[in-house]
Design an enzyme around this catalytic site. Sequence first.
Site, PDB file in Angstrom:
ATOM      1  N   GLY A   1       0.815  -1.216   0.000  1.00  0.00           N
ATOM      2  CA  GLY A   1       0.000   0.000   0.000  1.00  0.00           C
ATOM      3  C   GLY A   1       0.839   1.252   0.000  1.00  0.00           C
ATOM      4  N   ALA A   2       2.031   1.161  -0.609  1.00  0.00           N
ATOM      5  CA  ALA A   2       3.017   2.241  -0.516  1.00  0.00           C
ATOM      6  C   ALA A   2       2.851   3.316  -1.579  1.00  0.00           C
ATOM      7  CB  ALA A   2       4.429   1.662  -0.600  1.00  0.00           C
TER       8      ALA A   2
ATOM      9  N   GLY B   1      14.557   3.203  -2.920  1.00  0.00           N
ATOM     10  CA  GLY B   1      13.237   2.709  -3.277  1.00  0.00           C
ATOM     11  C   GLY B   1      13.202   1.834  -4.518  1.00  0.00           C
TER      12      GLY B   1
ATOM     13  N   SER C   1      -7.527  -0.980  12.105  1.00  0.00           N
ATOM     14  CA  SER C   1      -8.470   0.136  12.103  1.00  0.00           C
ATOM     15  C   SER C   1      -9.171   0.255  13.445  1.00  0.00           C
ATOM     16  CB  SER C   1      -9.524  -0.055  11.015  1.00  0.00           C
ATOM     17  OG  SER C   1     -10.518   0.953  11.083  1.00  0.00           O
TER      18      SER C   1
ATOM     19  N   TYR D   1     -16.485  -3.719   6.344  1.00  0.00           N
ATOM     20  CA  TYR D   1     -15.178  -3.139   6.638  1.00  0.00           C
ATOM     21  C   TYR D   1     -14.775  -3.439   8.079  1.00  0.00           C
ATOM     22  CZ  TYR D   1     -11.336   0.182   6.914  1.00  0.00           C
ATOM     23  OH  TYR D   1     -10.087   0.745   7.085  1.00  0.00           O
TER      24      TYR D   1
ATOM     25  N   ALA E   1     -15.803  -5.835  10.007  1.00  0.00           N
ATOM     26  CA  ALA E   1     -15.544  -7.266  10.160  1.00  0.00           C
ATOM     27  C   ALA E   1     -14.189  -7.648   9.564  1.00  0.00           C
ATOM     28  CB  ALA E   1     -16.654  -8.074   9.490  1.00  0.00           C
TER      29      ALA E   1
ATOM     30  N   LYS F   1     -11.516  -5.815   9.262  1.00  0.00           N
ATOM     31  CA  LYS F   1     -10.418  -5.331  10.100  1.00  0.00           C
ATOM     32  C   LYS F   1     -10.374  -6.049  11.448  1.00  0.00           C
ATOM     33  CE  LYS F   1      -8.378  -2.275   7.453  1.00  0.00           C
ATOM     34  NZ  LYS F   1      -6.958  -2.377   7.072  1.00  0.00           N
TER      35      LYS F   1
END
Length: 266
Positions: A19-20, A60, A161, A174, A176, A178
């Site tokens: 997720g970068a 990177g 979250s 969402y 559930a 997390k």
Amino acid sequence: MSTDGRQGRFEDKVAMVTGAGSGMGAAVARQLAAEGARVVVLADVNAEGVKGVAEELPAGRAVSLDVAAAAAVDATVEDVVRQYGRLDILVHAAGVDDPEVKQWIAEALVEGRQPEVTDRLADEAWHRVMRVNLDGTFHVLRAAVRAMRPARAGAIVVIGSSSVFDTPVGYPHYAASKAGVHALSQAVAKEVIASGIRVNVVAPGPTETGMAARTPEVMRSGFADPRVRPYATPEEIGDIALFLASDAAANLVGAVLLANGGRFTG
């Protein structure tokens, strides 16, 4: 040397961040590079976005990756170990929300009625959120553990979250997904600490990310409360993730750090 003494705390580390391409993942990748990581592998389903972030960093390297694809996750992590000899740190920030359901909730708020979501929620909407958030976390954890066990060392940080604790009305899939992420991460943490691998979780509240930018204004305003801090920045959440990845958190195993600015306590 920086005044807070953190510069160089990831010196010579091999790190990977999912997720970068934006938000918290991008913030974590930038800070890992700034604090001495030898290489930071930035993975994201958005190939162009993650390439742009990676190009900012001398250490990177961008990889296009859908964490819901188990074989692709395995291949990516195996390639990291093959090229760099090991994987020291993995921060898993990839995840999705549901913009359509957010719109349903916003419409209900504007009309002064309770959201009605569960009976309208399609199988595909449920499976999409579970596939990326929960299945994706399993794929990433499994691949990272496979890479780290031989070295009997490593730190894994998962972005969860705060919705696990306050379970927002109208957002069952969402919350559930997390909750599953938290339980999965803690179960794995208890297992793999015997192999020298630490797994911990950050549970952010409202944070200024691309996901938050897609949140309708009526929902965003609902988070406004003068008694608590405003939306966190990605860098603030990233700082917590990097603390968990650092040697300073050596005694934290299976922790879930609630980072919601004081909206509630766990």
